[in-house]
Motif scaffolding. Structure first.
Motif, short mmCIF file in Angstrom:
data_model
loop_
_atom_site.label_atom_id
_atom_site.label_comp_id
_atom_site.label_asym_id
_atom_site.label_seq_id
_atom_site.Cartn_x
_atom_site.Cartn_y
_atom_site.Cartn_z
N ASP A 134 -4.99 5.50 9.04
CA ASP A 134 -3.60 5.64 9.49
C ASP A 134 -2.72 6.02 8.31
O ASP A 134 -2.95 5.59 7.17
CB ASP A 134 -3.08 4.32 10.08
N ALA A 135 -1.69 6.80 8.60
CA ALA A 135 -0.70 7.12 7.57
C ALA A 135 0.26 5.95 7.45
O ALA A 135 0.94 5.60 8.41
CB ALA A 135 0.05 8.39 7.94
N ALA A 162 -4.03 8.84 3.77
CA ALA A 162 -3.99 9.30 5.15
C ALA A 162 -2.68 10.02 5.47
O ALA A 162 -2.66 10.96 6.26
CB ALA A 162 -4.19 8.11 6.10
N GLN A 197 -3.02 13.59 4.36
CA GLN A 197 -3.79 14.40 5.29
C GLN A 197 -3.03 14.67 6.59
O GLN A 197 -3.12 15.76 7.15
CB GLN A 197 -5.12 13.69 5.60
N LEU A 198 -2.29 13.66 7.05
CA LEU A 198 -1.62 13.81 8.34
C LEU A 198 -0.42 14.76 8.26
O LEU A 198 -0.25 15.63 9.12
CB LEU A 198 -1.17 12.44 8.85
N ARG A 236 4.33 18.77 10.67
CA ARG A 236 3.61 18.75 9.41
C ARG A 236 4.25 19.72 8.42
O ARG A 236 5.18 20.45 8.77
CB ARG A 236 2.14 19.12 9.63
N VAL A 286 2.72 17.22 15.60
CA VAL A 286 1.71 16.19 15.83
C VAL A 286 2.38 15.05 16.59
O VAL A 286 3.51 14.66 16.28
CB VAL A 286 1.10 15.69 14.51
N LEU A 306 2.53 11.22 17.45
CA LEU A 306 2.16 10.02 16.70
C LEU A 306 2.57 8.76 17.45
O LEU A 306 3.56 8.75 18.19
CB LEU A 306 2.84 10.01 15.32
N ARG A 353 0.02 7.00 13.48
CA ARG A 353 -1.35 7.20 13.95
C ARG A 353 -1.35 8.19 15.12
O ARG A 353 -0.46 8.17 15.97
CB ARG A 353 -1.93 5.87 14.43
N ASP A 354 -2.39 9.01 15.12
CA ASP A 354 -2.60 9.85 16.32
C ASP A 354 -2.83 8.94 17.51
O ASP A 354 -3.48 7.90 17.40
CB ASP A 354 -3.82 10.76 16.14
N GLU A 401 -6.22 7.49 18.29
CA GLU A 401 -6.88 6.56 17.37
C GLU A 401 -6.95 5.17 17.97
O GLU A 401 -6.12 4.77 18.80
CB GLU A 401 -6.14 6.52 16.02
#
Length: 419
Positions: free
Chosen positions: A159-160, A176, A179-180, A231, A237, A239, A261-262, A265
């Motif tokens: 998780d970010a 994270a 990456q996110l 992003r 995205v 979330l 978090r997506d 997830e």
């Protein structure tokens, strides 16, 4: 003493490791005074018997003589600490050796009490301080381990996890999050939240940040909310976001944290992190309570010393003053000096008692330079005082001095410097 003394189960168990029946009897008698009568004393004569007792019974503190048939000096402390990692130890010895005291503390003892200074009050104080210090050390170790575990989870989390200051500037940004959102840690830190975690409508100001990153009245985390953010490459995205307020020791807002978090997830890490944050808050509360307890014990000690100086030393000095005035009046009235010999002898005894009282109080006090500046500075200060008293020139060579940690060099482990 010959065995154990049974007491009510409400009382604490104190393990006394002492092979001298006279010393053991004195300690038990002292513990029967000054609110220690509810303690259970388990007395054994050897270190081996003490280790066996610790395996079968729960004790709250150990009074450990350093001269036993099967152990001597700090080796007794080290051996006992190796077998009982969390039991508070008070080292007892017939000699007032400061170097031995430091070695015992380094080996794992929480306090050191010379037998010639043993009184009901000093014994009670040593036991209470040893228990409080061990509790504080245990809680600190647990808190540090929990903090390290929490940091590792945050960094390794899928998780970010992002935190920001109250004014909306990003203060932490895990792998994270890189990456996110597509921003490296160096690119994100210090920037405003809305500039990095951008809403779809392009509003990057305070209005866009307010929905998630703002101080909340409650200390717990918010419920999960679904949002759409952009992003770094402009793609969107969806979330699931959970935010929480990080409190400081005064209860104020220190930072705001958010977990991104997506939506596909698992929710497992959210639950684990929330649990760890709540546990960390509880650990900090316990740490503050233990610190307050230590401060209370220190204040009681200051009050006791002040009373002893006023009541004990003050009375002795007053007696000396009265004797001197009486002899001065007799001499002024023409009395022969030899008629004052008896009163002079009494005055000399009173003076000796005054000196003994001053020395005893000084032994109970701690060298301030050791607490404030460390062991090398304390040695230099003692050398200067020695030169002033004796006129003998001294030279110090501290380059080869073994490094001693402050927690060992100090004669009291955390005083107000803890805070």
């Amino acid at each position: 003493l010959g065995g154990r003394q049974e007491a009510s189960q409400e009382g604490r168990r104190i393990l006394l490791v002492e092979d001298n029946p006279g010393d053991a009897g004195l300690i038990v008698e002292l513990m029967a005074q000054r609110h220690l009568s509810d303690e259970q004393v388990l007395q054994v004569p050897t270190l081996a018997a003490a280790l066996q007792t610790l395996k079968t019974q729960s004790v709250q503190a150990v009074l450990l003589d350093l001269h036993l048939p099967d152990g001597q000096g700090e080796a007794c402390v080290a051996r006992l600490r190796a077998e009982a990692a969390t039991v508070p130890i008070v080292a007892l010895t017939g000699s007032d050796d400061e170097a031995l005291a430091l070695r015992c503390i380094a080996a794992g003892a929480q306090d050191y009490l010379p037998k010639q200074d043993m009184r009901a009050s000093s014994l009670r104080r040593a036991i209470e301080l040893a228990i409080a210090r061990m509790q504080e050390l245990t809680e600190r170790q647990r808190a540090d381990a929990l903090q390290a575990r929490l940091a590792a989870i945050v960094e390794s989390s899928r998780d970010a996890i992002v935190s920001c200051s109250v004014d909306g500037h990003i203060t932490s940004w895990n792998h994270a999050a890189e990456q996110l959102f597509g921003y490296a840690r160096e690119q994100a830190l210090g920037r405003r939240v809305g500039e990095v975690i951008r809403p779809q409508d392009g509003t990057a100001g305070a209005a866009g940040e307010r929905r998630f990153f703002q101080p909340r009245l409650d200390a717990g985390p918010s419920g999960a909310e679904e949002v759409v953010r952009l992003r770094a490459d402009g793609t969107s995205v969806t979330l699931s976001v959970v935010t929480s307020t990080v409190r400081d020791e005064a209860g104020g807002t220190a930072a705001i944290a958010a977990i991104f978090r997506d939506v596909t997830e698992s929710r497992r890490r959210d639950d684990e992190l929330r649990h760890l944050l709540l546990e960390q808050t509880e650990r900090e509360r316990r740490m503050r309570a233990l610190t307050a307890r230590l401060n209370t014990l220190r204040e009681e000690e200051r009050t006791r010393i002040s009373r002893e100086v006023h009541d004990g030393l003050g009375q002795l000095l007053t007696g000396l003053k009265m004797d001197i005035r009486w002899m001065a009046r007799r001499l002024a009235a023409g009395a022969a000096p030899h008629t004052l010999q008896e009163r002079l002898a009494q005055t000399e005894e009173l003076l000796a008692e005054t000196i003994s009282t001053v020395q005893r109080i000084a032994v109970e006090l701690r060298p301030s330079a050791l607490d404030a500046l460390g062991l090398p500075a304390a040695i230099r200060d003692e050398a200067r005082r020695f030169e002033a008293r004796s006129g003998i020139q001294t030279r110090l060579d501290l380059d080869r001095a073994q490094h001693v940690e402050p927690s060992v060099a100090r004669s009291e482990e955390h005083t107000s410097e803890l805070q």
